[in-house]
Scaffold this motif. Structure first.
Motif, mmCIF file in Angstrom:
data_model
loop_
_atom_site.group_PDB
_atom_site.id
_atom_site.type_symbol
_atom_site.label_atom_id
_atom_site.label_comp_id
_atom_site.label_asym_id
_atom_site.label_seq_id
_atom_site.Cartn_x
_atom_site.Cartn_y
_atom_site.Cartn_z
ATOM 1 N N VAL A 164 36.303 7.418 38.366
ATOM 2 C CA VAL A 164 36.932 7.205 39.656
ATOM 3 C C VAL A 164 37.855 5.996 39.616
ATOM 4 O O VAL A 164 38.966 5.997 40.185
ATOM 5 C CB VAL A 164 35.845 7.053 40.733
ATOM 6 C CG1 VAL A 164 36.453 6.547 42.040
ATOM 7 C CG2 VAL A 164 35.134 8.383 40.962
ATOM 8 N N THR A 165 37.463 4.931 38.938
ATOM 9 C CA THR A 165 38.301 3.726 38.839
ATOM 10 C C THR A 165 39.608 4.029 38.119
ATOM 11 O O THR A 165 40.694 3.598 38.547
ATOM 12 C CB THR A 165 37.532 2.623 38.108
ATOM 13 O OG1 THR A 165 36.323 2.342 38.822
ATOM 14 C CG2 THR A 165 38.368 1.365 38.027
ATOM 15 N N VAL A 166 39.537 4.824 37.021
ATOM 16 C CA VAL A 166 40.745 5.163 36.266
ATOM 17 C C VAL A 166 41.687 6.015 37.107
ATOM 18 O O VAL A 166 42.912 5.814 37.118
ATOM 19 C CB VAL A 166 40.345 5.887 34.962
ATOM 20 C CG1 VAL A 166 41.577 6.416 34.240
ATOM 21 C CG2 VAL A 166 39.575 4.951 34.053
ATOM 22 N N LEU A 167 41.152 7.001 37.829
ATOM 23 C CA LEU A 167 42.008 7.875 38.645
ATOM 24 C C LEU A 167 42.661 7.104 39.787
ATOM 25 O O LEU A 167 43.828 7.350 40.136
ATOM 26 C CB LEU A 167 41.171 9.034 39.196
ATOM 27 C CG LEU A 167 40.671 10.049 38.162
ATOM 28 C CD1 LEU A 167 39.773 11.085 38.836
ATOM 29 C CD2 LEU A 167 41.831 10.740 37.457
ATOM 30 N N VAL A 188 34.418 15.224 43.546
ATOM 31 C CA VAL A 188 33.293 15.288 42.602
ATOM 32 C C VAL A 188 32.472 16.537 42.902
ATOM 33 O O VAL A 188 32.112 16.787 44.066
ATOM 34 C CB VAL A 188 32.416 14.019 42.696
ATOM 35 C CG1 VAL A 188 31.229 14.122 41.740
ATOM 36 C CG2 VAL A 188 33.250 12.784 42.389
ATOM 37 N N ASP A 189 32.180 17.308 41.869
ATOM 38 C CA ASP A 189 31.326 18.492 41.955
ATOM 39 C C ASP A 189 30.076 18.239 41.099
ATOM 40 O O ASP A 189 30.157 18.162 39.864
ATOM 41 C CB ASP A 189 32.074 19.724 41.448
ATOM 42 C CG ASP A 189 31.221 20.991 41.535
ATOM 43 O OD1 ASP A 189 30.132 20.923 42.146
ATOM 44 O OD2 ASP A 189 31.639 22.032 40.989
ATOM 45 N N PHE A 232 25.049 11.522 35.919
ATOM 46 C CA PHE A 232 26.340 11.013 36.383
ATOM 47 C C PHE A 232 27.385 10.985 35.273
ATOM 48 O O PHE A 232 28.350 10.211 35.344
ATOM 49 C CB PHE A 232 26.196 9.614 36.995
ATOM 50 C CG PHE A 232 25.164 9.539 38.080
ATOM 51 C CD1 PHE A 232 25.297 10.306 39.222
ATOM 52 C CD2 PHE A 232 24.061 8.721 37.953
ATOM 53 C CE1 PHE A 232 24.345 10.247 40.216
ATOM 54 C CE2 PHE A 232 23.099 8.653 38.946
ATOM 55 C CZ PHE A 232 23.238 9.425 40.084
ATOM 56 N N GLN A 233 27.226 11.810 34.255
ATOM 57 C CA GLN A 233 28.228 11.909 33.197
ATOM 58 C C GLN A 233 29.264 12.960 33.565
ATOM 59 O O GLN A 233 28.935 14.042 34.042
ATOM 60 C CB GLN A 233 27.565 12.272 31.867
ATOM 61 C CG GLN A 233 28.534 12.407 30.703
ATOM 62 C CD GLN A 233 27.828 12.813 29.423
ATOM 63 O OE1 GLN A 233 26.598 12.895 29.394
ATOM 64 N NE2 GLN A 233 28.593 13.066 28.369
ATOM 65 N N VAL A 234 30.570 12.652 33.348
ATOM 66 C CA VAL A 234 31.647 13.589 33.626
ATOM 67 C C VAL A 234 31.674 14.639 32.524
ATOM 68 O O VAL A 234 31.831 14.311 31.342
ATOM 69 C CB VAL A 234 33.010 12.872 33.741
ATOM 70 C CG1 VAL A 234 34.138 13.879 33.981
ATOM 71 C CG2 VAL A 234 32.992 11.832 34.841
ATOM 72 N N ARG A 252 39.705 17.382 40.170
ATOM 73 C CA ARG A 252 38.281 17.713 40.395
ATOM 74 C C ARG A 252 37.476 17.315 39.157
ATOM 75 O O ARG A 252 37.794 17.715 38.036
ATOM 76 C CB ARG A 252 38.111 19.202 40.677
ATOM 77 C CG ARG A 252 36.694 19.590 41.073
ATOM 78 C CD ARG A 252 36.676 20.993 41.641
ATOM 79 N NE ARG A 252 36.998 21.973 40.633
ATOM 80 C CZ ARG A 252 36.080 22.603 39.867
ATOM 81 N NH1 ARG A 252 34.803 22.301 40.015
ATOM 82 N NH2 ARG A 252 36.465 23.490 38.986
ATOM 83 N N LEU A 253 36.408 16.564 39.404
ATOM 84 C CA LEU A 253 35.515 16.089 38.344
ATOM 85 C C LEU A 253 34.177 16.825 38.441
ATOM 86 O O LEU A 253 33.558 16.853 39.511
ATOM 87 C CB LEU A 253 35.275 14.587 38.463
ATOM 88 C CG LEU A 253 36.515 13.668 38.450
ATOM 89 C CD1 LEU A 253 36.094 12.217 38.637
ATOM 90 C CD2 LEU A 253 37.305 13.843 37.164
ATOM 91 N N VAL A 254 33.767 17.447 37.340
ATOM 92 C CA VAL A 254 32.448 18.087 37.260
ATOM 93 C C VAL A 254 31.483 17.068 36.645
ATOM 94 O O VAL A 254 31.614 16.706 35.470
ATOM 95 C CB VAL A 254 32.497 19.374 36.425
ATOM 96 C CG1 VAL A 254 31.103 19.999 36.338
ATOM 97 C CG2 VAL A 254 33.485 20.357 37.021
ATOM 98 N N VAL A 255 30.503 16.625 37.458
ATOM 99 C CA VAL A 255 29.607 15.533 37.072
ATOM 100 C C VAL A 255 28.182 16.073 36.991
ATOM 101 O O VAL A 255 27.761 16.897 37.818
ATOM 102 C CB VAL A 255 29.706 14.375 38.086
ATOM 103 C CG1 VAL A 255 28.778 13.234 37.689
ATOM 104 C CG2 VAL A 255 31.147 13.887 38.171
#
Length: 368
Positions: A56-59, A68-69, A80-82, A100-103
Motif C-alpha cells: 500500500v505504501t508503494v502504490l 484489497v481482496d 497478509f502476504q500479497v 487490485r491486490l490479492v492478499v
C-alpha cells in the motif's frame, strides 16, 4: 435557385459554421487529454510477496489507487502476504488507476453457524460440514428429544445460530439420549413461582398450568399446591401443574382439601385384594388309534387217516381178520371163542381235534 446558393452571404455563413464545428472538436480533444492525462502513464510496481502494508505504501507513492481482496486463505503463505496484483506488474496505467491486490488473510474467513438446534443429529452434522465446521466431541444428555441436536459448543461455550466462527473450527455437539425414567418429583410447595420454575427445570421436568388465586401472573406468589405430589416418580419431561397465592397454605386449607379430592385418589384398603389366577393350560388331547380286530388264522382241514387194527385168534386153527374203519364210530374187534375164553373188543371215541397225518402203525393183539 443555384444563384442563391452561390450567394456570398450563404457561403460566408457556411464557412463560419464549419469553423465553429472544428473549433469545438479541437477543444473537446484537448480537454480529454488534459482530464485523462493522455500520454502520462505509470508502470505498475511489483509488490508480489510483500506484506500488504508495504504494498500500500508503494502504490500511494506512485500515485495509484488500490483495493484489497482477502477472501481466500491459503495456509502455504504468510498472513497478509500479497499473492497477486491486477493489472500485472510492469503494465503502464494512468495516474490514479485502481490496482487490485490479492492478499492472504490471517486465517480462514469466518462462517455463520447454521440453525440446526432441535434438528435430527444426522441432518445437523451434514449442514455443519457443508459450511466448513468440524464436529469434535459428541456429548449425550438426557432429553425427551432423542437423537436431536440440543446445543453447539465452541471452546466450551454455547454458540447461537448465526454466530461467526473461523472456517474449519472444531465444535462440540450435545445430543439428546432420550428421557430418564422414574425421577422423583421435587417439593415446590412454599416456594415462589419463580423459584419453583427453576427447581422444576433442574429436575428435568416442565412447568405446566400455573393458576394464581387472584387471576394475576405475579411470579412472587407462593405455591400452595402441586400436581403430581412430591415423592411420586415420573419420566423426564412430564409437566407439573402449580397453584399459587399470596396467602399461606394454612389459610388455604379448604382449597387444598378440594384439590386433594380432585387430584389425590384414595384407595380403600378394607376390601380384600383381587386375586388373579392363571387359567391352567390343558394339553392337547392325544387321540389313540383303535387297533384293528385280529383275524384268526384258519388251518386247512386235514383228512383223517383210518387206523388199521389186527385181531389175532388162537394159535390153533383160528384166523385173524383186519377191517379198516373209515367213519367215526368206535372200533370193535370180534374174535372166535373156544371153551371159556372170550375175546371182547374195546371201543375208542373219535379224536375231537385234527392231528397231522402219521404213518399207520400195526398193532398186534394176542389172545391167550
Amino acid at each position: 435557385m443555384l444563384k442563391s446558393l452561390f450567394n456570398w452571404k450563404v457561403l460566408l455563413n457556411l464557412l463560419v459554421a464549419i469553423g465553429v464545428f472544428v473549433g469545438l472538436v479541437w477543444l473537446t480533444f484537448r480537454w480529454l487529454e488534459y482530464h485523462t492525462n493522455h500520454g502520462q502513464e505509470i508502470p505498475v510496481p511489483n509488490v508480489i510477496n510483500k506484506s500488504v502494508h508495504d504494498a500500500v505504501t508503494v502504490l500511494e507513492d506512485t500515485g495509484l489507487e488500490y483495493e484489497v481482496d482477502s477472501s481466500k486463505y491459503n495456509p502455504k503463505y504468510r498472513p497478509f502476504q500479497v499473492l497477486q496484483v491486477h493489472p500485472v506488474p510492469g503494465s503502464r496505467v494512468k495516474d490514479g488507476r485502481t490496482v487490485r491486490l490479492v492478499v492472504n488473510p490471517r486465517s480462514w474467513a469466518p462462517v455463520a453457524v447454521p440453525d440446526v438446534i432441535n434438528k435430527y443429529s444426522g441432518l445437523a452434522f451434514q449442514r455443519l460440514d457443508r459450511v466448513g465446521l468440524k464436529v469434535g466431541d459428541t456429548i449425550f444428555e438426557p432429553s425427551i428429544q432423542k437423537d436431536a441436536l440440543l446445543r453447539i459448543l465452541y471452546k466450551g461455550n454455547a454458540v447461537k445460530p448465526g454466530s461467526l466462527l473461523p472456517r474449519f473450527s472444531i465444535v462440540d455437539v450435545v445430543i439428546g439420549s432420550g428421557p430418564m425414567r422414574n425421577i422423583s418429583i421435587p417439593n415446590v410447595v412454599g416456594l415462589t413461582v419463580k423459584e419453583a420454575r427453576a427447581v422444576i427445570t433442574r429436575s428435568l421436568f416442565e412447568v405446566g398450568l400455573v393458576e394464581h388465586e387472584d387471576g394475576g401472573k405475579d411470579e412472587s406468589d407462593i405455591v400452595y399446591y402441586q400436581d403430581p405430589a412430591s415423592g411420586d416418580v415420573r419420566d423426564q419431561g412430564m409437566q407439573m401443574d402449580l397453584w399459587a397465592s399470596k396467602k399461606t397454605p394454612a389459610e388455604l386449607r379448604s382449597k387444598i382439601e378440594q384439590l386433594n379430592a380432585t387430584y389425590r385418589m384414595k384407595i380403600d384398603t378394607s376390601l380384600p385384594p383381587i386375586r388373579y389366577e392363571e387359567v391352567p393350560t390343558h394339553p392337547a388331547p392325544d387321540y389313540e388309534q383303535t387297533p384293528a380286530p385280529a383275524v384268526p388264522k384258519t388251518e386247512p382241514a386235514k383228512a383223517e387217516v383210518p387206523k388199521t387194527t389186527n385181531s389175532s385168534t388162537k394159535p390153533a386153527g383160528s384166523t385173524t381178520s383186519t377191517t379198516p374203519k373209515t367213519d367215526n364210530k368206535p372200533k370193535t374187534t370180534t374174535g372166535n371163542t373156544s371153551g371159556n375164553n372170550t375175546n371182547t373188543g374195546s371201543a375208542k371215541p373219535a379224536a375231537s381235534t385234527a392231528q397231522p397225518a402219521q404213518k399207520p402203525k400195526v398193532k398186534t393183539i394176542v389172545v391167550e
